[in-house]
Scaffold this motif. Structure first.
Motif, PDB file in Angstrom:
ATOM      1  N   ASN A 122       0.700  -1.152  -0.044  1.00  0.00           N
ATOM      2  CA  ASN A 122       0.066  -0.117  -0.014  1.00  0.00           C
ATOM      3  C   ASN A 122       0.875   1.157  -0.047  1.00  0.00           C
ATOM      4  OD1 ASN A 122      -2.090   1.885   0.289  1.00  0.00           O
ATOM      5  ND2 ASN A 122      -2.079   1.679   2.262  1.00  0.00           N
ATOM      6  N   VAL A 123       0.846   1.958  -1.208  1.00  0.00           N
ATOM      7  CA  VAL A 123       1.740   2.880  -1.135  1.00  0.00           C
ATOM      8  C   VAL A 123       1.028   4.150  -0.743  1.00  0.00           C
ATOM      9  CG1 VAL A 123       3.248   4.478  -2.762  1.00  0.00           C
ATOM     10  CG2 VAL A 123       3.094   2.122  -3.109  1.00  0.00           C
ATOM     11  N   LEU A 124       2.038   5.005   0.194  1.00  0.00           N
ATOM     12  CA  LEU A 124       1.330   6.306   0.851  1.00  0.00           C
ATOM     13  C   LEU A 124       2.201   7.334   0.535  1.00  0.00           C
ATOM     14  CD1 LEU A 124       0.554   4.773   4.411  1.00  0.00           C
ATOM     15  CD2 LEU A 124      -1.025   5.118   2.380  1.00  0.00           C
ATOM     16  N   VAL A 125       1.882   8.705   0.472  1.00  0.00           N
ATOM     17  CA  VAL A 125       2.619   9.723   0.300  1.00  0.00           C
ATOM     18  C   VAL A 125       2.843  10.475   1.466  1.00  0.00           C
ATOM     19  CG1 VAL A 125       2.563  12.051  -0.951  1.00  0.00           C
ATOM     20  CG2 VAL A 125       1.645  10.056  -2.034  1.00  0.00           C
ATOM     21  N   CYS A 126       4.390  10.715   1.852  1.00  0.00           N
ATOM     22  CA  CYS A 126       4.697  11.330   3.108  1.00  0.00           C
ATOM     23  C   CYS A 126       5.440  12.879   2.672  1.00  0.00           C
ATOM     24  CB  CYS A 126       5.394  10.459   3.845  1.00  0.00           C
ATOM     25  SG  CYS A 126       4.673   9.009   4.401  1.00  0.00           S
ATOM     26  N   ALA A 127       5.788  13.609   3.457  1.00  0.00           N
ATOM     27  CA  ALA A 127       6.469  14.732   3.296  1.00  0.00           C
ATOM     28  C   ALA A 127       7.669  14.952   4.319  1.00  0.00           C
ATOM     29  CB  ALA A 127       5.632  15.886   2.925  1.00  0.00           C
ATOM     30  N   PHE A 128       8.611  15.853   4.062  1.00  0.00           N
ATOM     31  CA  PHE A 128       9.456  16.382   5.445  1.00  0.00           C
ATOM     32  C   PHE A 128       9.778  17.982   5.004  1.00  0.00           C
ATOM     33  CE2 PHE A 128      12.252  14.790   1.900  1.00  0.00           C
ATOM     34  CZ  PHE A 128      13.035  15.988   1.318  1.00  0.00           C
ATOM     35  N   GLU A 129      10.045  18.557   6.085  1.00  0.00           N
ATOM     36  CA  GLU A 129      10.183  20.129   5.887  1.00  0.00           C
ATOM     37  C   GLU A 129      11.166  20.434   4.899  1.00  0.00           C
ATOM     38  OE1 GLU A 129      10.413  18.076   8.300  1.00  0.00           O
ATOM     39  OE2 GLU A 129       9.173  18.616   9.994  1.00  0.00           O
ATOM     40  N   THR A 130      10.804  21.539   4.078  1.00  0.00           N
ATOM     41  CA  THR A 130      11.534  22.043   2.945  1.00  0.00           C
ATOM     42  C   THR A 130      12.976  22.464   3.446  1.00  0.00           C
ATOM     43  OG1 THR A 130      10.369  24.111   3.219  1.00  0.00           O
ATOM     44  CG2 THR A 130       9.615  22.631   1.684  1.00  0.00           C
ATOM     45  N   GLN A 131      13.260  22.911   4.682  1.00  0.00           N
ATOM     46  CA  GLN A 131      14.404  23.331   4.960  1.00  0.00           C
ATOM     47  C   GLN A 131      15.443  22.196   4.767  1.00  0.00           C
ATOM     48  OE1 GLN A 131      13.701  23.824   9.193  1.00  0.00           O
ATOM     49  NE2 GLN A 131      14.795  22.179   9.821  1.00  0.00           N
ATOM     50  N   PHE A 132      15.313  20.956   4.806  1.00  0.00           N
ATOM     51  CA  PHE A 132      16.230  19.940   4.482  1.00  0.00           C
ATOM     52  C   PHE A 132      16.611  19.917   3.225  1.00  0.00           C
ATOM     53  CE2 PHE A 132      13.968  17.893   8.325  1.00  0.00           C
ATOM     54  CZ  PHE A 132      14.905  18.074   9.036  1.00  0.00           C
ATOM     55  N   LEU A 133      16.126  20.534   2.137  1.00  0.00           N
ATOM     56  CA  LEU A 133      16.510  20.647   0.801  1.00  0.00           C
ATOM     57  C   LEU A 133      17.754  21.425   0.655  1.00  0.00           C
ATOM     58  CD1 LEU A 133      12.911  20.691  -0.875  1.00  0.00           C
ATOM     59  CD2 LEU A 133      14.540  18.767  -0.565  1.00  0.00           C
ATOM     60  N   ASP A 134      18.232  22.042   1.463  1.00  0.00           N
ATOM     61  CA  ASP A 134      19.469  22.824   1.381  1.00  0.00           C
ATOM     62  C   ASP A 134      20.484  21.868   1.361  1.00  0.00           C
ATOM     63  OD1 ASP A 134      18.049  25.398   1.697  1.00  0.00           O
ATOM     64  OD2 ASP A 134      18.086  25.469   3.762  1.00  0.00           O
ATOM     65  N   VAL A 135      20.352  20.715   1.919  1.00  0.00           N
ATOM     66  CA  VAL A 135      21.381  19.768   2.116  1.00  0.00           C
ATOM     67  C   VAL A 135      21.498  19.128   0.486  1.00  0.00           C
ATOM     68  CG1 VAL A 135      22.173  17.422   3.188  1.00  0.00           C
ATOM     69  CG2 VAL A 135      20.795  19.175   4.298  1.00  0.00           C
ATOM     70  N   PRO A 136      22.717  18.734  -0.112  1.00  0.00           N
ATOM     71  CA  PRO A 136      22.760  18.090  -1.053  1.00  0.00           C
ATOM     72  C   PRO A 136      21.857  16.849  -1.291  1.00  0.00           C
ATOM     73  CG  PRO A 136      24.962  18.604  -0.372  1.00  0.00           C
ATOM     74  CD  PRO A 136      23.970  18.875   0.715  1.00  0.00           C
ATOM     75  N   GLN A 137      21.086  16.852  -2.380  1.00  0.00           N
ATOM     76  CA  GLN A 137      19.927  15.867  -2.562  1.00  0.00           C
ATOM     77  C   GLN A 137      20.568  14.472  -2.581  1.00  0.00           C
ATOM     78  OE1 GLN A 137      18.195  16.965  -6.239  1.00  0.00           O
ATOM     79  NE2 GLN A 137      19.278  15.224  -7.229  1.00  0.00           N
TER      80      GLN A 137
END
Length: 706
Positions: free
Chosen positions: A276-291
């Motif tokens: 069962n595939v679910l959509v989750c998210a994290f805080e956008t501030q972490f996108l400052d770290v190299p992907q």
């Protein structure tokens, strides 16, 4: 009982996910092979493998309840041993027959047939076909014995009335259930302390029934899905996960897509019974770290599927493959979001801390990291790579290239002592590039720091710039030269320092980038960097590299004969090997090719026996018309062929030499090379030496002779 379809399932505790696919395939295939070998199934039988986190199963069609009897002929012994002079059976023959369950009455029916130089006695008998229970028992035991188990567990079975005390069992995981159905009938097998029945278990939490009863072998997958909430097929479960991943990404919109990772998809398929595939998210501030850091921690630690936007950039959303399907999935989503947050926070902390120190300030720390007990520290290794890189750069470019290659080589390993790479070794090189850019270094240097590990595997991209090529070559040559220099060579399938991969990397860069570098000069330039730490093993290393090149060329479709002809000359510019091979292939298609190749082989043998021969010809000593004609043909042909060779037109060069066929044939028909007169003999050998050198600039044409 007629032919029926067969179902065998072994129900166990959670199997190792990275091995599940292979375990499932091996279980089914060996089981089917063993049944076929015993005559219980046929070539038309269809095998279907099933594998879920807690079960291995196989469905095999058209399995007989009893194999057909087989006629067997067995060699007994030579006639001279089995029968005496009067034709009566000897004690040795009677003893052999008794071992086979026969007596003296069988002597008259023995057959005689030649067996090599002597005549032997043969005994014909009929072997009863295996019954299904016995045959399947043997097949199942063989299947379990041959499973590619990564690590065996030992566990105990509780005592029963037949076996007092505790019994140890060795298997990949504790087994709790066995199903064996031939049609609707149970086959009473016993393995791993279990007796086969017709019941199994479904999903731990979502099965409709605590015990799933299988009425028929053909109902297995459907009954498990309905009553057990389990998709038994690995392939079907994998396809369902892929479908749901794409569907959830499409629902989000904006062109987002889940990251493609076949190994991760296989591993997740092995972790869930009903996805069962679910959509989750994290805080956008972490996108400052190299992907790369975020993607790696989500995939490796959490088995999540990061989502990328249309441009390939990481988004703050990700997909989770859950093993449960509650009406309200918010708790599952929230739990996964809470779990991933500390992982991302760690990555951000490492990134922030690492950027407080420059890469240059970390160079000294490499002196404290042991590389190899015979080759010193990483710091010493870096100095060797710098030495080699400067030598290569000086051949390929100007002072700027030398300076940038030296700097990149000095800093290429410094990210090994950063916190991020200490936590995620897979990011070595990648993080070095980010930190180099953070330090304000030129982009070419930063790219080289990341790319100097390339190509890391077959099909990997090559370094993107000349600086990267130089440092990558230097790094691989340092490893190869050092390991060969201390005698640390690959053996069999063991290659702990990936020397085969490094050699292939050197070959690919030289060829694909058309680098104007001599292989022998490259290898020789690396040796001085080691001082007295190694023995010069350049010849052995050169052979190793040419062997890797030969294997790669054969995989590209060139014949072993063509490859052998070209590489026999040990061409120093690997970048022109492909053109040489095409020229050889075109030459081999000419009608003159076979005769010239044979003549060239003959010339090679003559010169080998003659020893040292000078390629000098005195026209006044050419007495025979045939040798005069060959000399004239060489004068007319060779200058043009050499000119085409120097221009890189190897095909035209070889084809020009095809004109020598007639004079070469005439020479061998009419001229005695090893004449008694010394001056004539030496002159004719010199003529052949001249011919040999002219014909073998592109390849050793003698290797084309059949």
């Amino acid at each position: 009982m007629s032919h029926q379809n067969l179902l065998v399932e072994l129900f166990v505790e959670e199997l190792p996910p990275k091995a599940l696919k292979k375990l499932g395939e091996a279980f089914a295939n060996v089981l089917a092979e063993q049944l076929k070998a015993q005559g219980l199934s046929s070539a038309d039988s269809v095998v279907t493998a099933y594998a879920s986190p807690r079960r291995l199963a196989a469905h095999i069609t058209q399995v007989a309840p009893q194999a057909a009897d087989r006629a067997v002929q067995q060699k007994l012994m030579p006639v001279s041993v089995g029968l005496d002079a009067a034709g009566n059976a000897t004690p040795a023959l009677l003893k052999k027959l008794a071992a086979l369950g026969a007596d003296a009455s069988a002597v008259a029916g023995l057959k005689r047939a030649p067996d090599g130089k002597a005549e032997a006695l043969f005994y014909d008998s009929v072997v009863p076909g295996a019954a299904l229970q016995a045959g399947l028992q043997k097949a199942l035991e063989e299947s379990l014995a041959k499973l590619p188990i990564p690590k065996v567990m030992t566990y105990q079975l509780e005592a029963d009335c037949e076996l007092p005390g505790w019994t140890s069992v060795h298997f990949v995981r504790p087994a709790h259930g066995l199903v064996a159905l031939h049609g609707s009938s149970v086959v009473p097998l016993k393995v791993l302390g279990l007796t086969a029945g017709n019941t199994t278990q479904g999903h731990r939490f979502e099965a409709a029934k605590p015990v799933v009863t299988l009425a028929h072998a053909d109902d297995y997958a459907e009954t498990l899905r309905r009553d057990g909430a389990v998709i038994a097929s690995f392939a079907e479960r994998r396809a369902e996960i892929a479908r749901q991943l794409a569907e959830r990404a499409a629902q989000i919109g904006g062109g987002v897509r889940p990251i493609e990772d076949e190994a991760l998809l296989d591993e997740v398929t092995a972790l869930v019974e009903r996805p069962n595939v679910l959509v989750c998210a994290f805080e956008t501030q972490f996108l400052d770290v190299p992907q790369e850091c975020l993607i790696l921690t989500m995939k490796a630690n959490q088995k999540y599927f990061p989502l990328l936007d249309a441009a390939g950039k990481l988004t703050h959303q990700f997909l989770v493959v859950s093993n449960i399907s509650p009406d309200d999935a918010s708790a599952v989503i929230g739990g996964n979001e809470r779990v991933v947050r500390p992982r991302l926070a760690d990555a951000k902390f490492f990134f922030d801390q690492d950027r407080k120190k420059t890469l240059a300030s970390r160079v000294e720390g490499l002196g404290k990291v042991v590389y190899h007990n015979k080759l010193g520290t990483q710091g010493e290794r870096v100095e060797r790579v710098r030495h080699i890189a400067r030598a290569i750069a000086a051949q390929l470019g100007d002072a700027t290239l030398v300076e940038q290659a030296d700097l990149a080589a000095q800093l290429a390993k410094t990210d090994l002592v950063t916190d991020m790479v200490g936590e995620f070794p897979e990011l070595q090189g990648t993080m070095g590039r980010y930190y180099a850019l953070n330090d304000g270094l030129p982009e070419a240097v930063a790219d080289a720091i990341e790319d100097h590990y390339k190509p890391r595997f077959a099909g990997d991209s090559l370094p993107r710039g000349t600086v990267g090529l130089v440092v990558a070559l230097a790094d691989k040559l340092e490893t190869l030269t050092g390991m060969f220099g201390i005698g640390n060579l690959p053996t069999g399938d063991k290659d702990p320092f990936a020397l085969r991969r490094h050699a292939l990397g050197v070959v690919r860069m030289l060829i694909d980038q058309q680098l104007p570098l001599s292989l022998s000069a490259l290898l020789s330039s690396a040796v001085p960097a080691f001082g007295d730490k190694i023995t010069d093993a350049t010849p052995a290393l050169a052979d190793f590299i040419y062997d890797r090149l030969a294997g790669g060329l054969r995989e590209q479709g060139f014949s072993a004969q063509e490859v052998d002809a070209v590489l026999a000359l040990r061409p120093q510019r690997l970048s022109d090997v492909a053109q040489r091979l095409e020229a050889v292939r075109a030459f081999a298609a000419l009608p003159e090719a076979a005769a010239l190749a044979a003549a060239n082989k003959r010339v090679s043998n003559i010169l080998k026996k003659a020893g040292e021969v000078d390629a000098h010809v005195s026209p006044v000593l050419l007495k025979e018309p045939a040798e005069q004609a060959l000399y004239a043909a060489l004068q007319a042909t060779v200058p043009g062929a050499n000119q085409q060779f120097e221009a890189g037109d190897y095909t035209a060069s070889l084809q020009a030499l095809a004109a020598l066929r007639a004079p070469v044939d005439a020479f061998f028909d009419g001229v005695m090379v090893n004449a008694e007169e010394t001056d004539l003999r030496l002159n004719r050998q010199g003529l052949l030496k001249t011919l040999h050198e002219a014909m073998n600039r592109v390849a050793d044409l003698a290797r084309l002779a059949s």
